[in-house]
Scaffold this motif. Structure first.
Motif, PDB file in Angstrom:
ATOM      1  N   HIS A 141       2.610  10.972   1.756  1.00 49.92           N
ATOM      2  CA  HIS A 141       2.340  11.950   0.699  1.00 49.92           C
ATOM      3  C   HIS A 141       0.865  12.369   0.732  1.00 49.92           C
ATOM      4  CE1 HIS A 141       6.216  10.571  -0.800  1.00 49.92           C
ATOM      5  NE2 HIS A 141       6.196  11.563  -1.672  1.00 49.92           N
ATOM      6  N   PRO A 142       0.580  13.665   0.782  1.00 53.56           N
ATOM      7  CA  PRO A 142      -0.812  14.114   0.829  1.00 53.56           C
ATOM      8  C   PRO A 142      -1.597  13.734  -0.418  1.00 53.56           C
ATOM      9  CG  PRO A 142       0.676  15.972   0.464  1.00 53.56           C
ATOM     10  CD  PRO A 142       1.533  14.786   0.802  1.00 53.56           C
ATOM     11  N   GLU A 143      -0.908  13.545  -1.545  1.00 50.48           N
ATOM     12  CA  GLU A 143      -1.603  13.150  -2.774  1.00 50.48           C
ATOM     13  C   GLU A 143      -2.298  11.798  -2.616  1.00 50.48           C
ATOM     14  OE1 GLU A 143       2.375  15.008  -4.253  1.00 50.48           O
ATOM     15  OE2 GLU A 143       1.591  14.015  -2.458  1.00 50.48           O
ATOM     16  N   ILE A 144      -1.715  10.918  -1.778  1.00 43.02           N
ATOM     17  CA  ILE A 144      -2.343   9.614  -1.552  1.00 43.02           C
ATOM     18  C   ILE A 144      -3.652   9.784  -0.798  1.00 43.02           C
ATOM     19  CG2 ILE A 144      -2.088   7.363  -0.441  1.00 43.02           C
ATOM     20  CD1 ILE A 144       0.901   7.539  -0.883  1.00 43.02           C
ATOM     21  N   VAL A 145      -3.620  10.567   0.277  1.00 45.50           N
ATOM     22  CA  VAL A 145      -4.831  10.798   1.053  1.00 45.50           C
ATOM     23  C   VAL A 145      -5.854  11.562   0.211  1.00 45.50           C
ATOM     24  CG1 VAL A 145      -5.771  11.938   3.098  1.00 45.50           C
ATOM     25  CG2 VAL A 145      -3.611  10.676   3.246  1.00 45.50           C
ATOM     26  N   GLU A 146      -5.386  12.472  -0.625  1.00 51.51           N
ATOM     27  CA  GLU A 146      -6.284  13.190  -1.525  1.00 51.51           C
ATOM     28  C   GLU A 146      -6.982  12.211  -2.460  1.00 51.51           C
ATOM     29  OE1 GLU A 146      -6.190  16.956  -4.685  1.00 51.51           O
ATOM     30  OE2 GLU A 146      -4.316  16.106  -3.920  1.00 51.51           O
ATOM     31  N   GLY A 147      -6.219  11.241  -2.983  1.00 48.79           N
ATOM     32  CA  GLY A 147      -6.804  10.223  -3.854  1.00 48.79           C
ATOM     33  C   GLY A 147      -7.835   9.379  -3.126  1.00 48.79           C
ATOM     34  N   ILE A 148      -7.561   9.038  -1.867  1.00 48.64           N
ATOM     35  CA  ILE A 148      -8.516   8.263  -1.059  1.00 48.64           C
ATOM     36  C   ILE A 148      -9.802   9.057  -0.856  1.00 48.64           C
ATOM     37  CG2 ILE A 148      -8.929   7.268   1.221  1.00 48.64           C
ATOM     38  CD1 ILE A 148      -5.915   6.634   1.356  1.00 48.64           C
ATOM     39  N   VAL A 149      -9.655  10.334  -0.514  1.00 45.21           N
ATOM     40  CA  VAL A 149     -10.819  11.186  -0.273  1.00 45.21           C
ATOM     41  C   VAL A 149     -11.654  11.332  -1.542  1.00 45.21           C
ATOM     42  CG1 VAL A 149     -11.552  13.543   0.268  1.00 45.21           C
ATOM     43  CG2 VAL A 149      -9.788  12.436   1.657  1.00 45.21           C
ATOM     44  N   GLU A 150     -11.016  11.594  -2.677  1.00 40.38           N
ATOM     45  CA  GLU A 150     -11.756  11.743  -3.934  1.00 40.38           C
ATOM     46  C   GLU A 150     -12.483  10.457  -4.300  1.00 40.38           C
ATOM     47  OE1 GLU A 150      -9.750  13.303  -7.300  1.00 40.38           O
ATOM     48  OE2 GLU A 150      -9.316  15.247  -6.367  1.00 40.38           O
ATOM     49  N   TYR A 151     -11.811   9.326  -4.119  1.00 45.01           N
ATOM     50  CA  TYR A 151     -12.443   8.038  -4.416  1.00 45.01           C
ATOM     51  C   TYR A 151     -13.663   7.822  -3.527  1.00 45.01           C
ATOM     52  CZ  TYR A 151     -13.268   2.994  -4.331  1.00 45.01           C
ATOM     53  OH  TYR A 151     -13.864   1.751  -4.374  1.00 45.01           O
ATOM     54  N   LEU A 152     -13.505   8.028  -2.218  1.00 51.03           N
ATOM     55  CA  LEU A 152     -14.598   7.774  -1.280  1.00 51.03           C
ATOM     56  C   LEU A 152     -15.781   8.688  -1.551  1.00 51.03           C
ATOM     57  CD1 LEU A 152     -12.578   7.264   2.032  1.00 51.03           C
ATOM     58  CD2 LEU A 152     -13.805   5.500   0.742  1.00 51.03           C
ATOM     59  N   LYS A 153     -15.523   9.980  -1.735  1.00 47.58           N
ATOM     60  CA  LYS A 153     -16.617  10.914  -2.011  1.00 47.58           C
ATOM     61  C   LYS A 153     -17.309  10.560  -3.328  1.00 47.58           C
ATOM     62  CE  LYS A 153     -15.186  14.983   0.631  1.00 47.58           C
ATOM     63  NZ  LYS A 153     -16.506  15.405   1.151  1.00 47.58           N
ATOM     64  N   GLY A 154     -16.519  10.133  -4.319  1.00 46.54           N
ATOM     65  CA  GLY A 154     -17.099   9.746  -5.601  1.00 46.54           C
ATOM     66  C   GLY A 154     -17.981   8.516  -5.515  1.00 46.54           C
ATOM     67  N   GLU A 155     -17.743   7.702  -4.489  1.00 48.86           N
ATOM     68  CA  GLU A 155     -18.548   6.494  -4.284  1.00 48.86           C
ATOM     69  C   GLU A 155     -19.653   6.706  -3.252  1.00 48.86           C
ATOM     70  OE1 GLU A 155     -18.452   3.935  -6.086  1.00 48.86           O
ATOM     71  OE2 GLU A 155     -16.567   4.232  -7.180  1.00 48.86           O
ATOM     72  N   GLY A 156     -19.826   7.947  -2.796  1.00 48.83           N
ATOM     73  CA  GLY A 156     -20.936   8.262  -1.910  1.00 48.83           C
ATOM     74  C   GLY A 156     -20.649   8.165  -0.426  1.00 48.83           C
ATOM     75  N   LYS A 172      -1.868  10.595  -6.897  1.00 54.08           N
ATOM     76  CA  LYS A 172      -3.309  10.657  -6.654  1.00 54.08           C
ATOM     77  C   LYS A 172      -4.060   9.689  -7.556  1.00 54.08           C
ATOM     78  CE  LYS A 172      -5.954  14.168  -7.949  1.00 54.08           C
ATOM     79  NZ  LYS A 172      -6.662  15.483  -7.981  1.00 54.08           N
ATOM     80  N   GLU A 173      -3.728   9.697  -8.834  1.00 53.70           N
ATOM     81  CA  GLU A 173      -4.418   8.804  -9.765  1.00 53.70           C
ATOM     82  C   GLU A 173      -4.037   7.346  -9.502  1.00 53.70           C
ATOM     83  OE1 GLU A 173      -6.910   9.594 -11.738  1.00 53.70           O
ATOM     84  OE2 GLU A 173      -6.680  11.589 -10.846  1.00 53.70           O
ATOM     85  N   MET A 174      -2.787   7.089  -9.119  1.00 52.00           N
ATOM     86  CA  MET A 174      -2.368   5.733  -8.749  1.00 52.00           C
ATOM     87  C   MET A 174      -3.203   5.221  -7.586  1.00 52.00           C
ATOM     88  SD  MET A 174       1.755   6.239  -8.900  1.00 52.00           S
ATOM     89  CE  MET A 174       2.111   4.841  -7.818  1.00 52.00           C
ATOM     90  N   THR A 175      -3.440   6.096  -6.618  1.00 52.82           N
ATOM     91  CA  THR A 175      -4.231   5.719  -5.450  1.00 52.82           C
ATOM     92  C   THR A 175      -5.628   5.298  -5.860  1.00 52.82           C
ATOM     93  OG1 THR A 175      -3.001   7.250  -4.038  1.00 52.82           O
ATOM     94  CG2 THR A 175      -5.141   6.510  -3.242  1.00 52.82           C
ATOM     95  N   LYS A 176      -6.275   6.108  -6.667  1.00 52.63           N
ATOM     96  CA  LYS A 176      -7.644   5.799  -7.074  1.00 52.63           C
ATOM     97  C   LYS A 176      -7.707   4.508  -7.890  1.00 52.63           C
ATOM     98  CE  LYS A 176      -8.568  10.056  -8.636  1.00 52.63           C
ATOM     99  NZ  LYS A 176      -9.371  11.209  -9.126  1.00 52.63           N
ATOM    100  N   LYS A 177      -6.716   4.282  -8.729  1.00 46.65           N
ATOM    101  CA  LYS A 177      -6.668   3.037  -9.508  1.00 46.65           C
ATOM    102  C   LYS A 177      -6.492   1.839  -8.579  1.00 46.65           C
ATOM    103  CE  LYS A 177      -4.416   0.967 -13.542  1.00 46.65           C
ATOM    104  NZ  LYS A 177      -3.407   1.166 -14.622  1.00 46.65           N
TER     105      LYS A 177
END
Length: 367
Positions: free
Chosen positions: A57-72, A15-20
């Motif tokens: 891996h769902p953690e990747i999609v979770e990372g994408i979702v967290e990143y997108l929501k965090g950016e509005g 998840k953190e790798m995805t966001k990075k």
């Protein structure tokens, strides 16, 4: 991020790798506006855990979702349609996406239940799911893995989950490669996050995961797939849909133009072996227009028999595919060979059913 770039990152905190990875690629800068309709397309070919080597891996999609929501960005949906023979709803549950959807409030779109629109895909008329056509920014999250019919599957072929089951069957009657390329001429991938964590190098449905703990980001699906070919020791010409997609203007197939960059370290030697489990068994098969699920269950079943020393007893070809409908013959797999002398029914029969059917058949033969 430039179109010729492929960014790579290694690690185990997916998840953190995805966001990075997304921050490095400046994904937010690629999206037109905060109210853009964003679709996320994982690979959930069947209801199997990602550790099996087949699904995203769902953690990747979770990372994408967290990143997108965090950016509005909040207008999100996850779209997928499993292969013929499995239910997407079960894959959503087993693969962890139902829980992810409920936790983040991101709807799941089962394209097996979606309406379809007959669409002109640069000269080829194809049925495309309406939900996919409605998306304004598409993030593709494929798994880097082998495929028993097309050798590799990654960015381009993952779009096949955005067509109805009837069109998936039709793709196989057309030879897969040309319709895959033409589909991508309409379904534009705006951003790609490749799951290269533990894909199976032989089978689309997994079973023999090869752990790499790597992820990639890119904008060009043709370039990504050409790079995947190089990792699996294939030439892009050996996977025809790559060249066809290039000729249609979908992307660039010339790897000399690729810029590979590793985040937080130097490029690692991939050391991926050329997949050969398929090669060892496919010579006993006569395949005509078979669907991915049917053929995808047959090949690993044959590999199990080979490892047990039973396949050498086979003295005739195994027939499979839509091209055998209404025809007669000897040994067949699937409902399309229902009129054969010895046939296993099912559309598709499972790997276990095929294995047990052929094992019983072979044990009847003299060693």
């Amino acid at each position: 991020m430039q179109s010729q770039e492929i960014l790579k990152i290694y690690g185990t905190d997916y998840k953190e790798m995805t966001k990075k990875l997304l921050r490095e690629a400046d994904l937010k800068g690629e999206i037109p506006s905060s109210d853009t309709k964003i679709g996320i397309k994982p690979n959930l070919v069947s209801p199997t855990a990602a550790s099996y080597g087949a699904t995203t891996h769902p953690e990747i999609v979770e990372g994408i979702v967290e990143y997108l929501k965090g950016e509005g960005f909040f207008d999100l949906r996850i779209l997928e349609g499993s292969w013929v023979g499995d239910q997407t709803s079960e894959a959503f549950e087993v693969c962890g996406y139902q829980e992810l959807s409920e936790r983040y409030g991101v709807p799941l779109v089962d394209t097996q239940k979606d309406s379809a629109v007959l669409t002109d895909c640069q000269g080829m008329q194809l049925k495309v799911c309406k939900s996919a056509l409605d998306v304004e920014f598409l993030i593709n999250v494929p798994v880097l893995k082998g495929h028993c019919q097309t050798k590799v599957t990654c960015a381009l072929k993952n779009m096949k989950g955005l067509i109805p089951n009837s069109e998936k069957r039709h793709f196989h009657t057309m030879g897969l490669h040309k319709p895959i390329a033409h589909l991508n001429a309409v379904l534009h991938q705006d951003f790609i996050v490749v799951d290269h964590i533990c894909g199976d190098l032989d089978f689309e449905d997994g079973g023999n995961p090869v752990v790499r703990n790597c992820m990639m980001a890119a904008k060009d699906p043709v370039l990504v797939d050409a790079y995947v070919c190089s990792l699996l020791h294939y030439r892009p010409e050996e996977v025809p849909y790559i060249g066809i997609a290039h000729s249609l203007g979908v992307g660039e197939a010339n790897l000399d133009r690729a810029v590979i960059r590793t985040i937080g370290g130097t490029e690692r030697e991939e050391e991926l072996l050329k997949a050969d489990r398929v090669v060892k068994v496919r010579d006993v098969v006569e395949e005509v227009e078979s669907c991915s699920a049917c053929y995808g269950y047959l090949i690993p079943a044959l590999d199990r028999l080979r490892q047990e020393g039973l396949l050498e007893r086979l003295k005739e070809k195994i027939h499979i595919g839509q091209g055998y409908r209404g025809k007669t013959g000897g040994l067949g797999i699937g409902s399309c060979t229902a009129r054969f002398r010895k046939s296993l029914k099912g559309c598709p029969p499972t790997e276990t059913e095929i294995y047990e059917f052929l094992k019983e058949y072979l044990l009847e033969k003299e060693p």
